[in-house]
Design a protein around this motif. Structure first.
Motif, PDB file in Angstrom:
ATOM      1  N   ASP A  98       0.823  -1.209   0.000  1.00  9.83           N
ATOM      2  CA  ASP A  98       0.000   0.000   0.000  1.00  9.83           C
ATOM      3  C   ASP A  98       0.858   1.260   0.000  1.00  9.83           C
ATOM      4  OD1 ASP A  98      -2.438   1.282  -0.102  1.00  9.83           O
ATOM      5  OD2 ASP A  98      -2.598   1.471   2.063  1.00  9.83           O
ATOM      6  N   ASN A  99       1.859   1.296  -0.877  1.00  7.11           N
ATOM      7  CA  ASN A  99       2.708   2.469  -1.011  1.00  7.11           C
ATOM      8  C   ASN A  99       2.215   3.291  -2.201  1.00  7.11           C
ATOM      9  OD1 ASN A  99       4.711   4.374  -1.208  1.00  7.11           O
ATOM     10  ND2 ASN A  99       6.299   2.964  -1.874  1.00  7.11           N
ATOM     11  N   GLY A 100       1.323   4.230  -1.931  1.00  3.48           N
ATOM     12  CA  GLY A 100       0.758   5.041  -3.004  1.00  3.48           C
ATOM     13  C   GLY A 100       1.774   5.897  -3.720  1.00  3.48           C
ATOM     14  N   ASN A 101       2.938   6.114  -3.106  1.00  2.00           N
ATOM     15  CA  ASN A 101       3.997   6.910  -3.720  1.00  2.00           C
ATOM     16  C   ASN A 101       4.908   6.094  -4.629  1.00  2.00           C
ATOM     17  OD1 ASN A 101       3.661   9.628  -2.881  1.00  2.00           O
ATOM     18  ND2 ASN A 101       4.354   9.088  -0.825  1.00  2.00           N
ATOM     19  N   PHE A 102       4.656   4.805  -4.775  1.00  3.84           N
ATOM     20  CA  PHE A 102       5.557   3.974  -5.585  1.00  3.84           C
ATOM     21  C   PHE A 102       5.685   4.573  -6.981  1.00  3.84           C
ATOM     22  CE2 PHE A 102       6.868   0.475  -8.256  1.00  3.84           C
ATOM     23  CZ  PHE A 102       7.860  -0.131  -7.483  1.00  3.84           C
ATOM     24  N   GLN A 103       6.925   4.838  -7.392  1.00  2.00           N
ATOM     25  CA  GLN A 103       7.152   5.539  -8.658  1.00  2.00           C
ATOM     26  C   GLN A 103       7.168   4.600  -9.856  1.00  2.00           C
ATOM     27  OE1 GLN A 103      10.002   6.424  -6.239  1.00  2.00           O
ATOM     28  NE2 GLN A 103       8.497   7.743  -5.292  1.00  2.00           N
ATOM     29  N   GLN A 104       6.193   4.794 -10.719  1.00  2.00           N
ATOM     30  CA  GLN A 104       6.164   4.131 -12.014  1.00  2.00           C
ATOM     31  C   GLN A 104       6.767   5.099 -13.030  1.00  2.00           C
ATOM     32  OE1 GLN A 104       5.157   1.022 -12.358  1.00  2.00           O
ATOM     33  NE2 GLN A 104       3.996   0.644 -10.483  1.00  2.00           N
ATOM     34  N   VAL A 105       7.493   4.589 -14.018  1.00  2.00           N
ATOM     35  CA  VAL A 105       8.321   5.479 -14.836  1.00  2.00           C
ATOM     36  C   VAL A 105       8.266   5.152 -16.327  1.00  2.00           C
ATOM     37  CG1 VAL A 105       9.924   5.877 -12.932  1.00  2.00           C
ATOM     38  CG2 VAL A 105      10.384   4.020 -14.541  1.00  2.00           C
ATOM     39  N   ALA A 106       8.694   6.137 -17.105  1.00  2.00           N
ATOM     40  CA  ALA A 106       9.000   5.956 -18.532  1.00  2.00           C
ATOM     41  C   ALA A 106      10.234   6.795 -18.830  1.00  2.00           C
ATOM     42  CB  ALA A 106       7.834   6.394 -19.409  1.00  2.00           C
ATOM     43  N   GLY A 107      11.028   6.352 -19.791  1.00  2.00           N
ATOM     44  CA  GLY A 107      12.266   7.040 -20.110  1.00  2.00           C
ATOM     45  C   GLY A 107      13.339   6.833 -19.063  1.00  2.00           C
ATOM     46  N   LEU A 108      13.115   5.873 -18.192  1.00  2.00           N
ATOM     47  CA  LEU A 108      13.983   5.671 -17.033  1.00  2.00           C
ATOM     48  C   LEU A 108      13.908   4.208 -16.629  1.00  2.00           C
ATOM     49  CD1 LEU A 108      15.542   7.637 -14.983  1.00  2.00           C
ATOM     50  CD2 LEU A 108      13.523   7.446 -13.552  1.00  2.00           C
ATOM     51  N   ARG A 109      15.000   3.680 -16.074  1.00  2.00           N
ATOM     52  CA  ARG A 109      14.952   2.362 -15.451  1.00  2.00           C
ATOM     53  C   ARG A 109      15.879   2.368 -14.242  1.00  2.00           C
ATOM     54  NH1 ARG A 109      17.954  -1.485 -20.023  1.00  2.00           N
ATOM     55  NH2 ARG A 109      20.110  -0.769 -19.656  1.00  2.00           N
ATOM     56  N   TYR A 110      15.563   1.507 -13.277  1.00  2.00           N
ATOM     57  CA  TYR A 110      16.346   1.493 -12.040  1.00  2.00           C
ATOM     58  C   TYR A 110      16.123   0.197 -11.288  1.00  2.00           C
ATOM     59  CZ  TYR A 110      11.941   2.907  -9.684  1.00  2.00           C
ATOM     60  OH  TYR A 110      10.645   2.968  -9.214  1.00  2.00           O
ATOM     61  N   THR A 111      17.008  -0.065 -10.317  1.00  2.00           N
ATOM     62  CA  THR A 111      16.934  -1.271  -9.488  1.00  2.00           C
ATOM     63  C   THR A 111      16.726  -0.869  -8.038  1.00  2.00           C
ATOM     64  OG1 THR A 111      18.386  -2.513 -10.974  1.00  2.00           O
ATOM     65  CG2 THR A 111      18.171  -3.334  -8.714  1.00  2.00           C
ATOM     66  N   ILE A 112      15.758  -1.504  -7.385  1.00  2.00           N
ATOM     67  CA  ILE A 112      15.482  -1.289  -5.967  1.00  2.00           C
ATOM     68  C   ILE A 112      16.095  -2.429  -5.172  1.00  2.00           C
ATOM     69  CG2 ILE A 112      13.673  -1.169  -4.202  1.00  2.00           C
ATOM     70  CD1 ILE A 112      11.780  -0.168  -6.399  1.00  2.00           C
ATOM     71  N   HIS A 113      16.865  -2.106  -4.137  1.00  2.00           N
ATOM     72  CA  HIS A 113      17.414  -3.095  -3.218  1.00  2.00           C
ATOM     73  C   HIS A 113      16.672  -2.951  -1.891  1.00  2.00           C
ATOM     74  CE1 HIS A 113      20.918  -3.999  -5.842  1.00  2.00           C
ATOM     75  NE2 HIS A 113      20.724  -2.745  -6.213  1.00  2.00           N
ATOM     76  N   THR A 114      15.744  -3.867  -1.636  1.00  2.00           N
ATOM     77  CA  THR A 114      14.881  -3.706  -0.466  1.00  2.00           C
ATOM     78  C   THR A 114      15.632  -3.930   0.838  1.00  2.00           C
ATOM     79  OG1 THR A 114      14.187  -6.033  -0.581  1.00  2.00           O
ATOM     80  CG2 THR A 114      12.855  -4.411  -1.774  1.00  2.00           C
TER      81      THR A 114
END
Length: 202
Positions: A98-114
Motif C-alpha cells: 500500500d505504497n501510493g507513492n511507488f514511482q512508475q516510470v517511462a524514459g527511465l529504469r532502475y533497481t530497488i534493493h529492499t
C-alpha cells in the motif's frame, strides 16, 4: 476508446495493489502517455493514482475514468538528476502492498534493493534507444501529475521544482489520447507485461 487483449494490471493475484509495489503494464502505458503528451525526457507517476483494473477486451471511456478517477493534470518540471535518485530511493523505505507513492516510470529504469534501502543502476533512455547512467548534476524534463508537484505525493520532494509546462490535460485524457492516436486504438503485445523498467532485488 481502444482494445487490449491483455489485462492492464493494477492488482496482483491476491487483489492487492500491485501498482503500489511493482512495475505493471498499466503503469508503463500511462507513463508513456505522459511523455507522448508533453515531449518530456522522463515520466514519473505515483502508483496510488491508478485505481481500478479493467478487463481485457474493448476499453471504454468509462473504463479509463474508473482506472484514473482523479482530477490530476499533467505537468512538466525541471528536476536535477540527484533529486530524481533521491525520489526513487523513497520506494525502498516502504516496500509494502500500500505504497501510493511507488514511482512508475517511462524514459527511465532502475533497481530497488529492499534489504539495504537503496536504488542503483538509475539510467535514462537516450534518443538512440539505449540507456545511459543518470547525470547527478544535469537537469531533466520530467512529466508527472500536478498532485505530485504541489506536495501531495512523493514526500514533497518535487514541491520546489521549476514548472516548465502546465497543461490542462487530465491524466486519464493523456492515456486516452495515447491509445487512440499513438497506438491507433490497439494496445499491443508491447504492453502484454511490464517492460523491465523497475527491478526489485531482495
Amino acid at each position: 476508446v481502444g482494445h487490449c487483449d491483455y489485462v492492464l494490471r493494477i492488482l496482483d493475484d491476491a487483489d492487492e495493489y500491485l501498482v503500489r509495489y511493482a512495475e505493471t503494464n498499466a503503469a508503463d502505458l500511462l507513463a508513456d502517455a505522459f511523455i507522448a503528451a508533453t515531449g518530456a525526457e522522463i515520466a514519473i507517476i505515483n502508483g496510488g493514482g491508478i485505481r481500478n483494473q479493467p478487463k481485457a477486451g474493448d476499453l471504454t471511456y468509462g473504463d479509463f475514468i474508473s482506472m484514473l478517477p482523479y482530477d490530476n493534470l499533467v505537468q512538466v518540471v525541471e528536476v536535477k538528476g540527484s533529486t530524481i535518485v533521491e525520489l526513487l530511493r523513497l520506494n525502498t523505505m516502504n516496500m509494502s502492498y500500500d505504497n501510493g507513492n511507488f514511482q512508475q516510470v517511462a524514459g527511465l529504469r532502475y533497481t530497488i534493493h529492499t534489504g539495504i534501502h537503496s536504488v542503483t543502476d538509475v539510467e535514462v533512455l537516450q534518443a538512440d534507444g539505449k540507456y545511459a547512467p543518470i547525470e547527478p548534476d544535469r537537469y531533466y524534463k520530467v512529466a508527472t501529475m500536478d498532485y505530485c508537484v504541489t506536495g501531495g505525493g512523493f514526500g514533497g520532494i518535487l514541491r520546489d521544482s521549476k514548472v516548465l509546462q502546465q497543461t490542462n490535460i487530465n491524466y486519464r485524457d493523456a492515456m486516452i489520447d495515447f491509445v487512440e492516436k499513438d497506438l491507433k486504438g490497439v494496445i499491443g503485445i508491447n504492453y502484454a507485461k511490464p517492460q523491465g523498467r523497475i527491478t526489485v532485488v531482495e
